[in-house]
Design a protein around this motif. Structure first.
Motif, PDB file in Angstrom:
ATOM      1  N   PRO A 287     -24.313  -2.285  -2.459  1.00 11.71           N
ATOM      2  CA  PRO A 287     -23.272  -2.346  -3.489  1.00 11.71           C
ATOM      3  C   PRO A 287     -22.125  -1.436  -3.085  1.00 11.71           C
ATOM      4  CG  PRO A 287     -25.043  -0.920  -4.195  1.00 11.71           C
ATOM      5  CD  PRO A 287     -25.500  -1.550  -2.906  1.00 11.71           C
ATOM      6  N   SER A 288     -21.031  -1.507  -3.800  1.00 11.79           N
ATOM      7  CA  SER A 288     -19.883  -0.726  -3.355  1.00 11.79           C
ATOM      8  C   SER A 288     -19.041  -0.248  -4.524  1.00 11.79           C
ATOM      9  CB  SER A 288     -19.004  -1.569  -2.420  1.00 11.79           C
ATOM     10  OG  SER A 288     -18.188  -2.455  -3.165  1.00 11.79           O
ATOM     11  N   SER A 289     -18.137   0.668  -4.185  1.00 16.10           N
ATOM     12  CA  SER A 289     -17.090   1.102  -5.108  1.00 16.10           C
ATOM     13  C   SER A 289     -15.788   0.371  -4.824  1.00 16.10           C
ATOM     14  CB  SER A 289     -16.863   2.613  -4.976  1.00 16.10           C
ATOM     15  OG  SER A 289     -18.044   3.319  -5.269  1.00 16.10           O
ATOM     16  N   HIS A 290     -15.852  -0.584  -3.901  1.00 13.58           N
ATOM     17  CA  HIS A 290     -14.685  -1.331  -3.436  1.00 13.58           C
ATOM     18  C   HIS A 290     -14.110  -2.216  -4.541  1.00 13.58           C
ATOM     19  CE1 HIS A 290     -12.902  -5.029  -1.772  1.00 13.58           C
ATOM     20  NE2 HIS A 290     -12.567  -4.332  -0.721  1.00 13.58           N
ATOM     21  N   TYR A 291     -12.807  -2.423  -4.488  1.00 13.38           N
ATOM     22  CA  TYR A 291     -12.215  -3.479  -5.303  1.00 13.38           C
ATOM     23  C   TYR A 291     -11.039  -4.102  -4.557  1.00 13.38           C
ATOM     24  CZ  TYR A 291      -8.773   0.117  -6.659  1.00 13.38           C
ATOM     25  OH  TYR A 291      -7.821   1.102  -6.642  1.00 13.38           O
ATOM     26  N   MET A 292     -10.773  -5.354  -4.866  1.00 10.20           N
ATOM     27  CA  MET A 292      -9.560  -6.029  -4.415  1.00 10.20           C
ATOM     28  C   MET A 292      -8.718  -6.330  -5.644  1.00 10.20           C
ATOM     29  SD  MET A 292      -9.289  -6.568  -1.070  1.00 10.20           S
ATOM     30  CE  MET A 292      -8.391  -8.080  -0.724  1.00 10.20           C
ATOM     31  N   GLY A 293      -7.443  -6.181  -5.493  1.00 10.66           N
ATOM     32  CA  GLY A 293      -6.552  -6.431  -6.608  1.00 10.66           C
ATOM     33  C   GLY A 293      -5.204  -6.932  -6.141  1.00 10.66           C
ATOM     34  N   MET A 294      -4.405  -7.325  -7.077  1.00 15.78           N
ATOM     35  CA  MET A 294      -3.050  -7.780  -6.790  1.00 15.78           C
ATOM     36  C   MET A 294      -2.083  -6.727  -7.316  1.00 15.78           C
ATOM     37  SD  MET A 294      -1.253 -11.438  -7.609  1.00 15.78           S
ATOM     38  CE  MET A 294      -2.046 -11.517  -9.205  1.00 15.78           C
ATOM     39  N   ALA A 412      -1.639  -4.802   9.569  1.00 15.65           N
ATOM     40  CA  ALA A 412      -0.787  -3.620   9.726  1.00 15.65           C
ATOM     41  C   ALA A 412       0.607  -3.872   9.179  1.00 15.65           C
ATOM     42  CB  ALA A 412      -0.719  -3.218  11.197  1.00 15.65           C
ATOM     43  N   SER A 413       1.115  -5.082   9.367  1.00 14.26           N
ATOM     44  CA  SER A 413       2.455  -5.414   8.861  1.00 14.26           C
ATOM     45  C   SER A 413       2.478  -5.399   7.340  1.00 14.26           C
ATOM     46  CB  SER A 413       2.886  -6.789   9.382  1.00 14.26           C
ATOM     47  OG  SER A 413       2.956  -6.800  10.793  1.00 14.26           O
ATOM     48  N   SER A 414       1.373  -5.845   6.714  1.00 14.16           N
ATOM     49  CA  SER A 414       1.331  -5.861   5.252  1.00 14.16           C
ATOM     50  C   SER A 414       1.345  -4.438   4.692  1.00 14.16           C
ATOM     51  CB  SER A 414       0.098  -6.624   4.759  1.00 14.16           C
ATOM     52  OG  SER A 414      -1.098  -5.904   4.988  1.00 14.16           O
ATOM     53  N   ILE A 415       0.643  -3.532   5.350  1.00 13.48           N
ATOM     54  CA  ILE A 415       0.644  -2.138   4.898  1.00 13.48           C
ATOM     55  C   ILE A 415       2.050  -1.552   4.999  1.00 13.48           C
ATOM     56  CG2 ILE A 415      -0.196   0.184   5.395  1.00 13.48           C
ATOM     57  CD1 ILE A 415      -2.815  -1.071   6.253  1.00 13.48           C
ATOM     58  N   ALA A 416       2.724  -1.813   6.123  1.00 12.17           N
ATOM     59  CA  ALA A 416       4.079  -1.298   6.302  1.00 12.17           C
ATOM     60  C   ALA A 416       5.018  -1.856   5.239  1.00 12.17           C
ATOM     61  CB  ALA A 416       4.587  -1.654   7.699  1.00 12.17           C
ATOM     62  N   ALA A 417       4.874  -3.154   4.940  1.00 13.04           N
ATOM     63  CA  ALA A 417       5.728  -3.761   3.917  1.00 13.04           C
ATOM     64  C   ALA A 417       5.441  -3.162   2.549  1.00 13.04           C
ATOM     65  CB  ALA A 417       5.517  -5.277   3.903  1.00 13.04           C
ATOM     66  N   ALA A 418       4.153  -2.949   2.252  1.00 11.76           N
ATOM     67  CA  ALA A 418       3.780  -2.378   0.957  1.00 11.76           C
ATOM     68  C   ALA A 418       4.333  -0.959   0.808  1.00 11.76           C
ATOM     69  CB  ALA A 418       2.268  -2.389   0.798  1.00 11.76           C
ATOM     70  N   ALA A 420       6.896   0.239   2.183  1.00  6.34           N
ATOM     71  CA  ALA A 420       8.357   0.176   2.071  1.00  6.34           C
ATOM     72  C   ALA A 420       8.810  -0.468   0.767  1.00  6.34           C
ATOM     73  CB  ALA A 420       8.929  -0.598   3.258  1.00  6.34           C
ATOM     74  N   GLY A 421       7.871  -0.984  -0.031  1.00  8.13           N
ATOM     75  CA  GLY A 421       8.228  -1.677  -1.259  1.00  8.13           C
ATOM     76  C   GLY A 421       8.817  -3.047  -1.022  1.00  8.13           C
ATOM     77  N   ASP A 422       8.548  -3.613   0.163  1.00  8.94           N
ATOM     78  CA  ASP A 422       9.127  -4.898   0.546  1.00  8.94           C
ATOM     79  C   ASP A 422       8.163  -6.037   0.210  1.00  8.94           C
ATOM     80  OD1 ASP A 422      10.728  -6.849   1.627  1.00  8.94           O
ATOM     81  OD2 ASP A 422      10.203  -6.414   3.709  1.00  8.94           O
ATOM     82  N   PHE A 423       7.919  -6.241  -1.073  1.00  4.52           N
ATOM     83  CA  PHE A 423       7.026  -7.295  -1.542  1.00  4.52           C
ATOM     84  C   PHE A 423       7.248  -7.506  -3.022  1.00  4.52           C
ATOM     85  CE2 PHE A 423       4.860  -3.452  -2.698  1.00  4.52           C
ATOM     86  CZ  PHE A 423       4.121  -3.751  -3.833  1.00  4.52           C
ATOM     87  N   GLU A 424       6.800  -8.655  -3.514  1.00  2.00           N
ATOM     88  CA  GLU A 424       6.815  -8.907  -4.955  1.00  2.00           C
ATOM     89  C   GLU A 424       5.422  -8.723  -5.539  1.00  2.00           C
ATOM     90  OE1 GLU A 424       8.274 -12.234  -8.256  1.00  2.00           O
ATOM     91  OE2 GLU A 424       8.286 -12.735  -6.109  1.00  2.00           O
ATOM     92  N   ALA A 425       4.432  -9.333  -4.899  1.00  3.27           N
ATOM     93  CA  ALA A 425       3.034  -9.149  -5.276  1.00  3.27           C
ATOM     94  C   ALA A 425       2.222  -9.128  -3.995  1.00  3.27           C
ATOM     95  CB  ALA A 425       2.560 -10.265  -6.200  1.00  3.27           C
ATOM     96  N   TYR A 426       1.123  -8.373  -4.001  1.00  5.35           N
ATOM     97  CA  TYR A 426       0.422  -8.067  -2.752  1.00  5.35           C
ATOM     98  C   TYR A 426      -1.066  -7.956  -3.036  1.00  5.35           C
ATOM     99  CZ  TYR A 426      -0.976  -4.898   1.147  1.00  5.35           C
ATOM    100  OH  TYR A 426      -1.610  -4.295   2.216  1.00  5.35           O
ATOM    101  N   ILE A 427      -1.861  -8.802  -2.404  1.00  2.00           N
ATOM    102  CA  ILE A 427      -3.314  -8.693  -2.544  1.00  2.00           C
ATOM    103  C   ILE A 427      -3.844  -7.729  -1.486  1.00  2.00           C
ATOM    104  CG2 ILE A 427      -5.497  -9.912  -2.201  1.00  2.00           C
ATOM    105  CD1 ILE A 427      -4.379 -12.247  -3.704  1.00  2.00           C
ATOM    106  N   SER A 428      -4.492  -6.681  -1.956  1.00  5.79           N
ATOM    107  CA  SER A 428      -5.048  -5.690  -1.036  1.00  5.79           C
ATOM    108  C   SER A 428      -6.250  -5.035  -1.698  1.00  5.79           C
ATOM    109  CB  SER A 428      -4.001  -4.630  -0.672  1.00  5.79           C
ATOM    110  OG  SER A 428      -3.611  -3.906  -1.827  1.00  5.79           O
ATOM    111  N   GLY A 429      -6.966  -4.249  -0.917  1.00  2.46           N
ATOM    112  CA  GLY A 429      -8.188  -3.651  -1.431  1.00  2.46           C
ATOM    113  C   GLY A 429      -8.228  -2.151  -1.257  1.00  2.46           C
TER     114      GLY A 429
END
Length: 536
Positions: A287-294, A412-418, A420-429
């Protein structure tokens, strides 16, 4: 859960064959039952020598404990950078480089950490002592760009008391501190390496650990070698550990089956049942403490983040139970908040789901005055499982009046964009932490290191600080019962599901350990004596 979901858009997703094998080829194993069979390790006599090749699900970010933000980076750190404290198989906190539990003063403002200094050296031979710990903690707190600064915000001052004691002076009582020191904030870096490399420490990272850094070839491999300086080197069997990033679940598993990999970080959800019964493979399951969210960007004036009604409508359009069934074959758990069921603070209030109500979602879209369908750009990880997740979200959101456009993006590109605030909605964990504050503060505190949404609410900031300062469990529970619903109402992060950890290795390997923190521990791993004898 909604009564009748096979409307045209969602029915199209349900018909996607990407992750649903033909019945004739499917294993006669209930995937949910297989998912419930927990196993943290396999023990067997081990031979000395050899290398272990580990398939990771992404390319790690910088191998600098002060700057790192990813679970996949923590997988590599687990082999080479020990911490003041560690997490055990039951998610308890135990000393690692510390010699015992922290000693906290009566007012909660001074914390003394005893250290293991006898025979402990960094992997470059530099002695481990209190001065080294102070230097690393100060770097975590003060270095520009540090992602540990939020975690250590309560720490005002750190000083050495002799060679084997570190004293932390706090601005306020801070209950999560030991848990924080059981992750990257508790990793201690060689002062000699810091002197040599400074902000470029990640080029040649040096810590205390069973393995030392040898080389990194971007997008190909990270190589660690057994450290002769390690205080328990006689308990380390392997000569080398090689980490290879392979984002595609199917390719990673195929490489494991072919013997090109010995361990894989994540078994795809639809492969869990098969792997659990497959000859030659071993499935570890926790089991985990992990979560994915938007995460929704509240600072984007042209996006849905600017209107709380649209954020709420998008959240209400999503049926988490169906997401788990469609995208993950039912082997994960729906998640509606940052505190996992395995936490001591998991009660009905913090685990409650806001609900699935597409009718109310359509009303909110209409009330917002936005013209339907409302466009939404959703950044998602670029792999088949997450693309199916995105398609499921896309179909459900369409029922409420949203036109979601998926933007598959390399990790890695998604992390950099996040960042920088260069997104509208972002699925990550988030891999999760034993203490709830580690799943909350950096994401929701104004200016928090992982607060990509830009959420800012002084009352929420105060609740977060009060909950972290409370040392009485009942008082903390009451504060989290007030805080979590406030976070859910903001919809800065729309929680979707909670992953279980599924790691697989070949049956000629033993001693790999998997705990609920999701880290693959390799210090005690090796080739089984039987496999080595067979030349396998």
């Amino acid at each position: 859960m909604s009564p009748a979901l096979p409307r045209p858009a969602l029915a199209a997703v349900l018909a996607v064959p990407l992750l649903l094998p033909l019945a004739a080829c499917a294993p006669l194993v209930d995937p949910v039952a297989a998912a419930d069979e927990e196993r943290s390790s396999v023990r067997a006599p081990l031979a000395d020598g050899g290398e272990l090749v580990v398939g990771l699900d992404a390319e790690p970010d910088a191998l600098d404990p002060t700057l790192s933000t990813t679970l996949v980076g923590r997988q590599v750190f687990a082999g080479m950078c020990e911490k003041l404290y560690d997490v055990d198989a039951e998610s308890g906190l135990v000393p690692q480089l510390a010699a015992g539990d922290p000693v906290v003063s009566g007012d909660g403002l001074e914390v003394r950490v005893p250290l293991r200094t006898d025979g402990v050296r960094f992997n470059d031979g530099t002695p481990f002592d209190a001065d080294a710990v102070v230097r690393s903690l100060d770097r975590h707190r003060e270095m520009p760009g540090s992602t540990r600064a939020t975690e250590l915000d309560a720490v005002q001052d750190v000083r050495a008391e002799g060679e084997d004691t570190v004293v932390l002076r706090l601005s306020r009582p801070y209950a999560p501190l030991q848990s924080i020191l059981a992750d990257r904030a508790g990793m201690v870096m060689s002062p000699a390496a810091l002197e040599a490399h400074g902000e470029d420490f990640a080029r040649d990272p040096v810590c205390v650990g069973p393995f030392r850094f040898a080389e990194r070839v971007a997008q190909d491999r990270i190589v660690l070698e057994k450290s002769p300086e390690y205080y328990a080197a006689d308990e380390v069997h392997l000569d080398r550990v090689v980490y290879r990033p392979i984002p595609d679940d199917s390719i990673r598993l195929a490489n494991l089956r072919a013997g090109q990999l010995d361990v894989i970080q994540e078994v795809g959800p639809t492969d869990v049942a098969q792997v659990s019964r497959e000859d030659g493979l071993v499935l570890l399951n926790q089991p985990s403490s992990h979560y994915m969210g938007m995460t929704i960007n509240l600072r984007d004036p042209d996006g849905i983040g600017a209107d709380p009604r649209l954020r709420e409508a998008l959240a209400l359009s999503l049926d988490r139970e169906t997401i788990n069934e469609v995208a993950f074959g039912g082997v994960y758990q729906p998640a509606c908040g940052p505190i996992p069921p395995i936490s001591e603070y998991a009660d009905e209030t913090v685990l409650a789901c806001p609900g699935h109500d597409p009718g109310r979602a359509r009303e909110l879209v209409a009330e917002s005055g936005a013209e339907a369908p409302v466009p939404v750009e959703l950044m998602i990880p670029n792999d088949p499982v997450n693309i199916l997740l995105g398609q499921t979200v896309q179909a459900m959101a369409a029922e409420a009046g949203f036109a979601v456009r998926l933007e598959p993006t390399e990790f890695a590109s998604s992390i950099a964009a996040a960042q920088a605030g260069d997104f509208e909605a972002y699925i990550s964990g988030w891999s999760g932490r034993p203490d709830p504050d580690g799943n909350i503060a950096s994401f929701f505190t104004t200016g928090g290191a992982n607060n990509y949404s830009g959420h800012s609410d002084p009352e929420v900031d105060a609740l977060i600080e009060d909950a972290a300062a409370a040392t009485d469990p009942d008082e903390r529970q009451e504060l989290y019962d007030e805080l979590v619903p406030r976070m859910q109402e903001a919809n800065a992060v729309v929680y979707l599901y909670r992953q279980r950890y599924y790691v697989a290795h070949r049956d000629g390997v033993a001693g790999v350990e998997l705990y609920p923190d999701g880290l693959i521990r390799v210090a005690g791993a090796g080739r089984t004596a039987a496999a080595a004898g067979d030349g396998g």
